[in-house]
Design a protein around this motif. Structure first.
Motif, PDB file in Angstrom:
ATOM      1  N   TRP A   1       5.633  -7.503  -1.053  1.00 49.73           N
ATOM      2  CA  TRP A   1       5.297  -6.268  -1.053  1.00 49.73           C
ATOM      3  C   TRP A   1       4.187  -5.995  -2.407  1.00 49.73           C
ATOM      4  O   TRP A   1       3.309  -5.053  -2.071  1.00 49.73           O
TER       5      TRP A   1
ATOM      6  N   TRP B   1       1.703  -8.327  -2.389  1.00 52.79           N
ATOM      7  CA  TRP B   1       0.434  -8.822  -1.493  1.00 52.79           C
ATOM      8  C   TRP B   1       0.148  -7.577  -0.724  1.00 52.79           C
ATOM      9  O   TRP B   1      -1.004  -7.418  -0.549  1.00 52.79           O
ATOM     10  N   LEU B   2       0.811  -7.145   0.132  1.00 53.94           N
ATOM     11  CA  LEU B   2       0.734  -5.873   1.066  1.00 53.94           C
ATOM     12  C   LEU B   2       0.383  -4.744   0.345  1.00 53.94           C
ATOM     13  O   LEU B   2      -0.822  -4.055   0.700  1.00 53.94           O
ATOM     14  N   ASP B   3       0.791  -4.438  -0.970  1.00 55.98           N
ATOM     15  CA  ASP B   3       0.150  -3.374  -1.755  1.00 55.98           C
ATOM     16  C   ASP B   3      -1.327  -3.578  -2.234  1.00 55.98           C
ATOM     17  O   ASP B   3      -2.361  -2.866  -2.305  1.00 55.98           O
TER      18      ASP B   3
ATOM     19  N   LEU C   1      -3.421  -5.621  -0.565  1.00 52.86           N
ATOM     20  CA  LEU C   1      -4.267  -5.600   0.727  1.00 52.86           C
ATOM     21  C   LEU C   1      -4.638  -4.153   1.049  1.00 52.86           C
ATOM     22  O   LEU C   1      -5.559  -3.920   1.463  1.00 52.86           O
ATOM     23  N   ALA C   2      -3.693  -3.121   0.825  1.00 49.02           N
ATOM     24  CA  ALA C   2      -3.771  -1.566   1.150  1.00 49.02           C
ATOM     25  C   ALA C   2      -4.537  -1.175   0.263  1.00 49.02           C
ATOM     26  O   ALA C   2      -4.942   0.075   0.304  1.00 49.02           O
ATOM     27  N   GLY C   3      -5.019  -1.717  -0.903  1.00 49.81           N
ATOM     28  CA  GLY C   3      -5.726  -1.138  -2.032  1.00 49.81           C
ATOM     29  C   GLY C   3      -4.868  -0.317  -3.104  1.00 49.81           C
ATOM     30  O   GLY C   3      -5.168   0.653  -3.790  1.00 49.81           O
ATOM     31  N   ARG C   4      -3.419  -0.557  -3.053  1.00 55.46           N
ATOM     32  CA  ARG C   4      -2.648   0.185  -3.965  1.00 55.46           C
ATOM     33  C   ARG C   4      -2.304  -0.573  -5.164  1.00 55.46           C
ATOM     34  O   ARG C   4      -1.396  -0.130  -6.083  1.00 55.46           O
ATOM     35  N   LYS C   5      -2.650  -1.852  -5.056  1.00 53.87           N
ATOM     36  CA  LYS C   5      -2.325  -2.695  -6.246  1.00 53.87           C
ATOM     37  C   LYS C   5      -3.739  -3.277  -7.132  1.00 53.87           C
ATOM     38  O   LYS C   5      -4.580  -3.681  -6.575  1.00 53.87           O
TER      39      LYS C   5
END
Length: 149
Positions: free
Chosen positions: A139, A141-143, A145-149
């Motif tokens: 999660w 990593w996915l955050d 990629l989505a620009g949330r982290k």
């Protein structure tokens, strides 16, 4: 000298802006066909490349043509763009109920950027993995990629 600055404006707000990268382009040889020295730097990665754009026909095109060619020369050594990068296709692994990514499977420069973003985050210890401490939660990593982290 020209300085091209790439800034991030989160949500379009000036108040949160930060510099991501800079290009310095300086004329080192004058004339109608001038030489330019270019140096590229990214905030997270440091120096990216440096080169000289030779015999550029000054005043024959827009400043953006000079900037694009100077950046291309610094990245590839030639006046052409490098091949388009491939999408990040990092596998998500599972150990019991934990889904994770292996940091060693993330290509650069994404790996360095991701490591920096999760520097103070909790990370799983996956005992079944050959390198149990080289993992991150999927999660995160996915955050990322989505620009949330």
């Amino acid at each position: 000298m020209l300085r091209v600055t790439v800034e991030l404006l989160p949500g379009g707000r000036e108040s949160g802006r930060r510099v991501l990268a800079t290009a310095k382009i300086g004329r080192v040889e004058s004339g109608t066909a001038a030489d330019y020295r270019v140096e590229l730097q990214e905030d997270a990665l440091g120096d990216i490349g440096a080169a000289t754009l030779r015999t550029y026909p000054r005043l024959s095109s827009t400043i953006w043509d000079l900037v694009a060619r100077a950046i291309a020369v610094a990245l590839t050594g030639r006046e052409e763009l490098p091949p388009r990068p491939q999408p990040l296709n990092v596998p998500i692994h599972h150990a019991g109920r934990t889904s994770y990514v292996r940091l060693r499977e993330i290509p650069e420069p994404a790996a360095s950027l991701f490591r920096k973003r999760i520097e103070f985050s909790t990370r799983p210890l996956i005992e079944e993995d050959p390198q149990p401490m080289d993992c991150a939660y999927s999660w995160d990593w996915l955050d990322f990629l989505a620009g949330r982290k």
